[in-house]
Design a protein around this motif. Structure first.
Motif, PDB file in Angstrom:
ATOM      1  N   PHE A   1       0.834  -1.207   0.000  1.00 46.05           N
ATOM      2  CA  PHE A   1       0.000   0.000   0.000  1.00 46.05           C
ATOM      3  C   PHE A   1       0.869   1.258   0.000  1.00 46.05           C
ATOM      4  CE2 PHE A   1      -2.953  -3.079   1.755  1.00 46.05           C
ATOM      5  CZ  PHE A   1      -4.191  -2.671   1.309  1.00 46.05           C
ATOM      6  N   ASN A   2       2.143   1.150  -0.293  1.00 44.60           N
ATOM      7  CA  ASN A   2       3.041   2.296  -0.210  1.00 44.60           C
ATOM      8  C   ASN A   2       2.508   3.478  -1.014  1.00 44.60           C
ATOM      9  OD1 ASN A   2       4.899   1.127   1.523  1.00 44.60           O
ATOM     10  ND2 ASN A   2       6.168   0.331  -0.138  1.00 44.60           N
ATOM     11  N   ALA A   3       2.345   4.608  -0.318  1.00 43.49           N
ATOM     12  CA  ALA A   3       1.896   5.874  -0.908  1.00 43.49           C
ATOM     13  C   ALA A   3       0.492   5.803  -1.528  1.00 43.49           C
ATOM     14  CB  ALA A   3       2.901   6.394  -1.922  1.00 43.49           C
ATOM     15  N   THR A   4      -0.288   4.805  -1.143  1.00 41.25           N
ATOM     16  CA  THR A   4      -1.658   4.685  -1.644  1.00 41.25           C
ATOM     17  C   THR A   4      -2.503   5.829  -1.111  1.00 41.25           C
ATOM     18  OG1 THR A   4      -1.479   2.285  -1.719  1.00 41.25           O
ATOM     19  CG2 THR A   4      -3.693   3.185  -1.678  1.00 41.25           C
ATOM     20  N   LYS A   5      -3.369   6.368  -1.940  1.00 41.38           N
ATOM     21  CA  LYS A   5      -4.309   7.408  -1.527  1.00 41.38           C
ATOM     22  C   LYS A   5      -5.581   6.717  -1.067  1.00 41.38           C
ATOM     23  CE  LYS A   5      -1.512  10.593  -3.138  1.00 41.38           C
ATOM     24  NZ  LYS A   5      -0.204  10.071  -2.855  1.00 41.38           N
ATOM     25  N   ILE A   6      -5.785   6.645   0.248  1.00 42.87           N
ATOM     26  CA  ILE A   6      -6.937   5.899   0.758  1.00 42.87           C
ATOM     27  C   ILE A   6      -8.051   6.827   1.249  1.00 42.87           C
ATOM     28  CG2 ILE A   6      -5.606   3.830   1.308  1.00 42.87           C
ATOM     29  CD1 ILE A   6      -5.821   4.684   4.265  1.00 42.87           C
ATOM     30  N   ASN A   7      -8.208   7.940   0.591  1.00 43.51           N
ATOM     31  CA  ASN A   7      -9.312   8.840   0.926  1.00 43.51           C
ATOM     32  C   ASN A   7     -10.636   8.118   0.726  1.00 43.51           C
ATOM     33  OD1 ASN A   7      -7.258  10.664   1.154  1.00 43.51           O
ATOM     34  ND2 ASN A   7      -7.723  11.721  -0.751  1.00 43.51           N
ATOM     35  N   TYR A   8     -11.542   8.350   1.619  1.00 46.68           N
ATOM     36  CA  TYR A   8     -12.894   7.803   1.497  1.00 46.68           C
ATOM     37  C   TYR A   8     -12.917   6.275   1.455  1.00 46.68           C
ATOM     38  CZ  TYR A   8     -13.066  12.665   0.162  1.00 46.68           C
ATOM     39  OH  TYR A   8     -12.883  14.016   0.138  1.00 46.68           O
ATOM     40  N   VAL A   9     -12.164   5.667   2.376  1.00 47.32           N
ATOM     41  CA  VAL A   9     -12.157   4.218   2.539  1.00 47.32           C
ATOM     42  C   VAL A   9     -12.709   3.898   3.914  1.00 47.32           C
ATOM     43  CG1 VAL A   9     -10.697   2.168   2.776  1.00 47.32           C
ATOM     44  CG2 VAL A   9     -10.191   3.850   1.025  1.00 47.32           C
ATOM     45  N   ALA A  10     -13.551   2.880   3.985  1.00 46.01           N
ATOM     46  CA  ALA A  10     -14.056   2.395   5.270  1.00 46.01           C
ATOM     47  C   ALA A  10     -13.308   1.114   5.610  1.00 46.01           C
ATOM     48  CB  ALA A  10     -15.552   2.138   5.184  1.00 46.01           C
ATOM     49  N   LEU A  11     -12.665   1.109   6.777  1.00 43.43           N
ATOM     50  CA  LEU A  11     -11.934  -0.075   7.256  1.00 43.43           C
ATOM     51  C   LEU A  11     -12.628  -0.559   8.521  1.00 43.43           C
ATOM     52  CD1 LEU A  11      -8.305   1.306   6.780  1.00 43.43           C
ATOM     53  CD2 LEU A  11      -9.520  -0.298   5.288  1.00 43.43           C
ATOM     54  N   ARG A  12     -13.441  -1.586   8.380  1.00 42.98           N
ATOM     55  CA  ARG A  12     -14.261  -2.073   9.496  1.00 42.98           C
ATOM     56  C   ARG A  12     -13.853  -3.498   9.842  1.00 42.98           C
ATOM     57  NH1 ARG A  12     -19.301   0.758   6.581  1.00 42.98           N
ATOM     58  NH2 ARG A  12     -18.733   2.858   7.221  1.00 42.98           N
ATOM     59  N   THR A  13     -13.112  -3.632  10.931  1.00 45.93           N
ATOM     60  CA  THR A  13     -12.550  -4.905  11.383  1.00 45.93           C
ATOM     61  C   THR A  13     -11.654  -5.492  10.290  1.00 45.93           C
ATOM     62  OG1 THR A  13     -14.645  -5.218  12.552  1.00 45.93           O
ATOM     63  CG2 THR A  13     -13.078  -7.005  12.662  1.00 45.93           C
ATOM     64  N   VAL A  14     -10.576  -4.777  10.023  1.00 45.76           N
ATOM     65  CA  VAL A  14      -9.626  -5.156   8.984  1.00 45.76           C
ATOM     66  C   VAL A  14      -8.270  -5.451   9.627  1.00 45.76           C
ATOM     67  CG1 VAL A  14      -8.403  -4.347   6.926  1.00 45.76           C
ATOM     68  CG2 VAL A  14     -10.824  -3.806   7.235  1.00 45.76           C
ATOM     69  N   THR A  15      -7.635  -6.540   9.189  1.00 46.46           N
ATOM     70  CA  THR A  15      -6.321  -6.928   9.690  1.00 46.46           C
ATOM     71  C   THR A  15      -5.307  -6.872   8.557  1.00 46.46           C
ATOM     72  OG1 THR A  15      -7.306  -8.371  11.357  1.00 46.46           O
ATOM     73  CG2 THR A  15      -4.992  -8.771  10.812  1.00 46.46           C
ATOM     74  N   PHE A  16      -4.172  -6.237   8.852  1.00 48.69           N
ATOM     75  CA  PHE A  16      -3.069  -6.148   7.906  1.00 48.69           C
ATOM     76  C   PHE A  16      -1.903  -6.963   8.467  1.00 48.69           C
ATOM     77  CE2 PHE A  16      -5.471  -2.206   7.435  1.00 48.69           C
ATOM     78  CZ  PHE A  16      -5.647  -2.138   6.057  1.00 48.69           C
ATOM     79  N   ASN A  17      -1.434  -7.958   7.719  1.00 51.11           N
ATOM     80  CA  ASN A  17      -0.307  -8.794   8.128  1.00 51.11           C
ATOM     81  C   ASN A  17       0.844  -8.632   7.139  1.00 51.11           C
ATOM     82  OD1 ASN A  17      -1.728 -10.141  10.319  1.00 51.11           O
ATOM     83  ND2 ASN A  17      -2.879 -11.205   8.714  1.00 51.11           N
ATOM     84  N   ARG A  18       1.997  -8.223   7.643  1.00 51.97           N
ATOM     85  CA  ARG A  18       3.221  -8.093   6.849  1.00 51.97           C
ATOM     86  C   ARG A  18       3.032  -7.201   5.621  1.00 51.97           C
ATOM     87  NH1 ARG A  18       1.883 -12.889   8.073  1.00 51.97           N
ATOM     88  NH2 ARG A  18       1.216 -13.329   5.930  1.00 51.97           N
ATOM     89  N   CYS A  19       2.302  -6.127   5.773  1.00 54.17           N
ATOM     90  CA  CYS A  19       2.045  -5.208   4.650  1.00 54.17           C
ATOM     91  C   CYS A  19       3.007  -4.024   4.680  1.00 54.17           C
ATOM     92  CB  CYS A  19       0.607  -4.703   4.708  1.00 54.17           C
ATOM     93  SG  CYS A  19      -0.622  -5.998   4.413  1.00 54.17           S
ATOM     94  N   GLU A  20       3.335  -3.516   3.504  1.00 56.13           N
ATOM     95  CA  GLU A  20       4.128  -2.302   3.341  1.00 56.13           C
ATOM     96  C   GLU A  20       3.136  -1.155   3.164  1.00 56.13           C
ATOM     97  OE1 GLU A  20       7.537  -1.495   2.872  1.00 56.13           O
ATOM     98  OE2 GLU A  20       8.140  -3.492   3.558  1.00 56.13           O
ATOM     99  N   MET A  21       3.173  -0.182   4.081  1.00 53.40           N
ATOM    100  CA  MET A  21       2.171   0.890   4.071  1.00 53.40           C
ATOM    101  C   MET A  21       2.827   2.239   4.354  1.00 53.40           C
ATOM    102  SD  MET A  21      -0.723  -1.216   6.145  1.00 53.40           S
ATOM    103  CE  MET A  21      -2.145  -0.570   5.295  1.00 53.40           C
ATOM    104  N   LYS A  22       3.940   2.517   3.731  1.00 52.67           N
ATOM    105  CA  LYS A  22       4.647   3.774   3.959  1.00 52.67           C
ATOM    106  C   LYS A  22       3.877   4.938   3.348  1.00 52.67           C
ATOM    107  CE  LYS A  22       9.173   1.588   3.869  1.00 52.67           C
ATOM    108  NZ  LYS A  22      10.399   1.420   3.079  1.00 52.67           N
TER     109      LYS A  22
END
Length: 189
Positions: free
Chosen positions: A55-76
């Protein structure tokens, strides 16, 4: 019209800029997927799991995260502050979140386990009862955050000014006291 996807496993996909827009995913699993080109708009993830995703540099405007798990993700450099705040419930395990923003978010009870949180913006966030388990918090910003009952016991490299951050009943290891006293230029040996 929103497209709805239930209980689907996605593997090794690279998503384009608008490919997931106006979609709702429930009970889905994403493995080794690349979202780095996405500019999210009206996307909902409910009870979803992301494994080894980018998810590096992803634009996550207007996203709903409802009970979400991220494992070993790149999210800079991801700005979570723009997410839908209704039922915002996330967990991070072994993720790299360097330079991301959680400004003003209510993260009560969130778990960050073995994450790299270098220079992350937690300013004015509600970190009540958040668990930072073995996380690198180098240069992360906690000004005006509420970190009451937060657990920093196994984390390291944090600098928190107790006069600018609420830390009532927060848990720290003796080795982490230096991070609470930096402002006072006290030497702790």
């Amino acid at each position: 019209m929103t497209d709805y996807f239930l209980d689907i496993e996605y593997n090794n996909l690279t998503y384009g800029e608008e490919e997931v827009n106006f979609k709702e995913f429930e009970c889905c699993t994403f493995n080794h997927c690349d979202f780095s080109q996405c500019v999210f708009l009206a996307v909902t993830f409910i009870d979803c799991v992301f494994n080894d995703c980018n998810f590096n540099a992803t634009k996550i405007n207007y996203v709903a995260l409802r009970t979400v798990t991220f494992n070993r993700c790149e999210m800079k450099e991801v700005n979570f502050a723009m997410c839908d705040k209704l039922i915002f419930d996330i967990t991070f395990n072994y993720c790299v979140l360097d330079f991301s923003k959680f400004y003003t978010l209510k993260l009560k009870g969130t778990s960050f386990v073995h994450c790299s949180l270098i220079a992350v913006d937690f300013m004015s966030a509600d970190l009540t009862e958040v668990v930072f388990d073995a996380c690198d918090l180098y240069r992360s910003e906690f000004t005006k955050a509420i970190a009451n009952k937060a657990n920093f016991k196994t984390s390291y490299n944090y600098t928190i000014d107790p006069t600018k951050t609420k830390i009532k009943k927060a848990i720290f290891a003796l080795t982490g006291l230096k991070g609470l006293l930096t402002k006072y230029e006290v030497v702790v040996e």
